[in-house]
Structures are given as structure tokens and as C-alpha cells.
Design a protein around this motif. Sequence first.
Motif, PDB file in Angstrom:
ATOM      1  N   GLU A  30      59.974  27.952  30.430  1.00  0.00           N
ATOM      2  CA  GLU A  30      60.852  27.262  31.356  1.00  0.00           C
ATOM      3  C   GLU A  30      60.689  27.836  32.767  1.00  0.00           C
ATOM      4  O   GLU A  30      60.289  28.983  32.935  1.00  0.00           O
ATOM      5  N   ARG A  31      61.044  27.021  33.726  1.00  0.00           N
ATOM      6  CA  ARG A  31      61.015  27.476  35.106  1.00  0.00           C
ATOM      7  C   ARG A  31      62.088  28.548  35.290  1.00  0.00           C
ATOM      8  O   ARG A  31      63.226  28.394  34.814  1.00  0.00           O
ATOM      9  N   GLU A  32      61.726  29.637  35.964  1.00  0.00           N
ATOM     10  CA  GLU A  32      62.659  30.744  36.121  1.00  0.00           C
ATOM     11  C   GLU A  32      62.792  31.164  37.579  1.00  0.00           C
ATOM     12  O   GLU A  32      61.873  31.002  38.378  1.00  0.00           O
ATOM     13  N   PHE A  33      63.948  31.723  37.861  1.00  0.00           N
ATOM     14  CA  PHE A  33      64.262  32.204  39.201  1.00  0.00           C
ATOM     15  C   PHE A  33      63.423  33.438  39.533  1.00  0.00           C
ATOM     16  O   PHE A  33      63.212  34.315  38.693  1.00  0.00           O
ATOM     17  N   VAL A  34      62.964  33.509  40.777  1.00  0.00           N
ATOM     18  CA  VAL A  34      62.219  34.669  41.254  1.00  0.00           C
ATOM     19  C   VAL A  34      62.961  35.354  42.402  1.00  0.00           C
ATOM     20  O   VAL A  34      63.217  36.554  42.364  1.00  0.00           O
ATOM     21  N   ALA A  35      63.283  34.583  43.446  1.00  0.00           N
ATOM     22  CA  ALA A  35      63.912  35.173  44.631  1.00  0.00           C
ATOM     23  C   ALA A  35      64.633  34.087  45.410  1.00  0.00           C
ATOM     24  O   ALA A  35      64.344  32.896  45.242  1.00  0.00           O
TER      25      ALA A  35
ATOM     26  N   THR B 246      47.409  33.427  39.655  1.00  0.00           N
ATOM     27  CA  THR B 246      46.805  33.957  38.434  1.00  0.00           C
ATOM     28  C   THR B 246      46.450  35.413  38.666  1.00  0.00           C
ATOM     29  O   THR B 246      45.731  35.744  39.617  1.00  0.00           O
ATOM     30  N   VAL B 247      46.976  36.270  37.811  1.00  0.00           N
ATOM     31  CA  VAL B 247      46.732  37.700  37.919  1.00  0.00           C
ATOM     32  C   VAL B 247      45.921  38.140  36.704  1.00  0.00           C
ATOM     33  O   VAL B 247      46.384  38.012  35.564  1.00  0.00           O
ATOM     34  N   SER B 248      44.745  38.664  36.952  1.00  0.00           N
ATOM     35  CA  SER B 248      43.882  39.107  35.862  1.00  0.00           C
ATOM     36  C   SER B 248      44.098  40.590  35.583  1.00  0.00           C
ATOM     37  O   SER B 248      44.402  41.370  36.483  1.00  0.00           O
TER      38      SER B 248
ATOM     39  N   THR C  28      51.644  35.694  36.362  1.00  0.00           N
ATOM     40  CA  THR C  28      50.859  34.465  36.375  1.00  0.00           C
ATOM     41  C   THR C  28      51.748  33.263  36.097  1.00  0.00           C
ATOM     42  O   THR C  28      52.450  33.218  35.089  1.00  0.00           O
ATOM     43  N   ALA C  29      51.720  32.304  37.006  1.00  0.00           N
ATOM     44  CA  ALA C  29      52.570  31.109  36.886  1.00  0.00           C
ATOM     45  C   ALA C  29      52.297  30.193  38.069  1.00  0.00           C
ATOM     46  O   ALA C  29      51.614  30.573  39.024  1.00  0.00           O
ATOM     47  N   VAL C  30      52.869  29.010  38.004  1.00  0.00           N
ATOM     48  CA  VAL C  30      52.940  28.141  39.181  1.00  0.00           C
ATOM     49  C   VAL C  30      54.234  28.484  39.904  1.00  0.00           C
ATOM     50  O   VAL C  30      55.302  28.510  39.289  1.00  0.00           O
ATOM     51  N   TYR C  31      54.134  28.742  41.183  1.00  0.00           N
ATOM     52  CA  TYR C  31      55.282  29.137  41.983  1.00  0.00           C
ATOM     53  C   TYR C  31      55.757  27.964  42.835  1.00  0.00           C
ATOM     54  O   TYR C  31      54.940  27.281  43.466  1.00  0.00           O
TER      55      TYR C  31
END
Length: 125
Positions: free
Chosen positions: A44-49, A122-124, A91-94
Motif C-alpha cells: 500500500e501507499r505509505e506516508f514518508v514526509a 530504486t536502491v540496489s 525502493t518505491a515509486v514516490y
Amino acid sequence: QVQLVESGGGLVQAGGSLRLSCAASRDFFMGYTMGWFRQAPGKEREFVAAMIWGGSYTDYADSVKGRFTASRDNAKNTMYLQMNDLKPEDTAVYYCAVHQTYYGRSRNVDDYHYWGQGTQVTVSS
């Protein structure tokens, strides 16, 4: 109609940094909270800031506190999300969005509107 356009995403190694931008089509957001959210595949979409435009209020999810910083440039009608020490789990769509209520403060996705199209991070490992 208000438009928000995110940019700045990309591929980065763990420990690296990115700065996301959220450009607004007009400058009416004084007193409104601007939020950053993210959505990973299958989640699910989640809060970041969040930050209030024209004020000092900021809020960060515990998972990014101390690593991410929200800021704004009033002259450019643009909000930023500086992301340092990135981790694979970032890693996600922001997305950026505007709170529906004047001086409203919440982390609830449903309280926001005018969503941008998103930018992929994307973080590798």
C-alpha cells in the motif's frame, strides 16, 4: 486544475543519495501541508514526509527520520525531498500530494489530493 510533477528519481546504490522534486503548477499552497508518499510493488501507499507550505511544521515516518529531509523553494513553487543513506527498502515509486484541509496535518493517504504521477526510486544492495 492543480498539477504536481515529481522528478529526480533513479537508480542508486545503497548508501547513496537522491533529491526528489515536486513542482506545482500554481502558487496557492500557503498554509497547506504538502506530503511525500511512496508505494512499493505489492504494498500500500505509505506516508514518508510532510511539511506545511509557509510554516515550520514537518513530519517524518520513523523509517526515514534522520535520513530524509523535506524542503521547499517558494519562488519556484517546488518542494524537495533530500534522501540520504538510501537503503534497498526505500525502493518505491514516490509521490507528492496536497492535504485537502487548510492547515490540516495527517499521514493518511485519503486526506491528500492532487497526486503527481510519481517518480521511481530504486536502491540496489
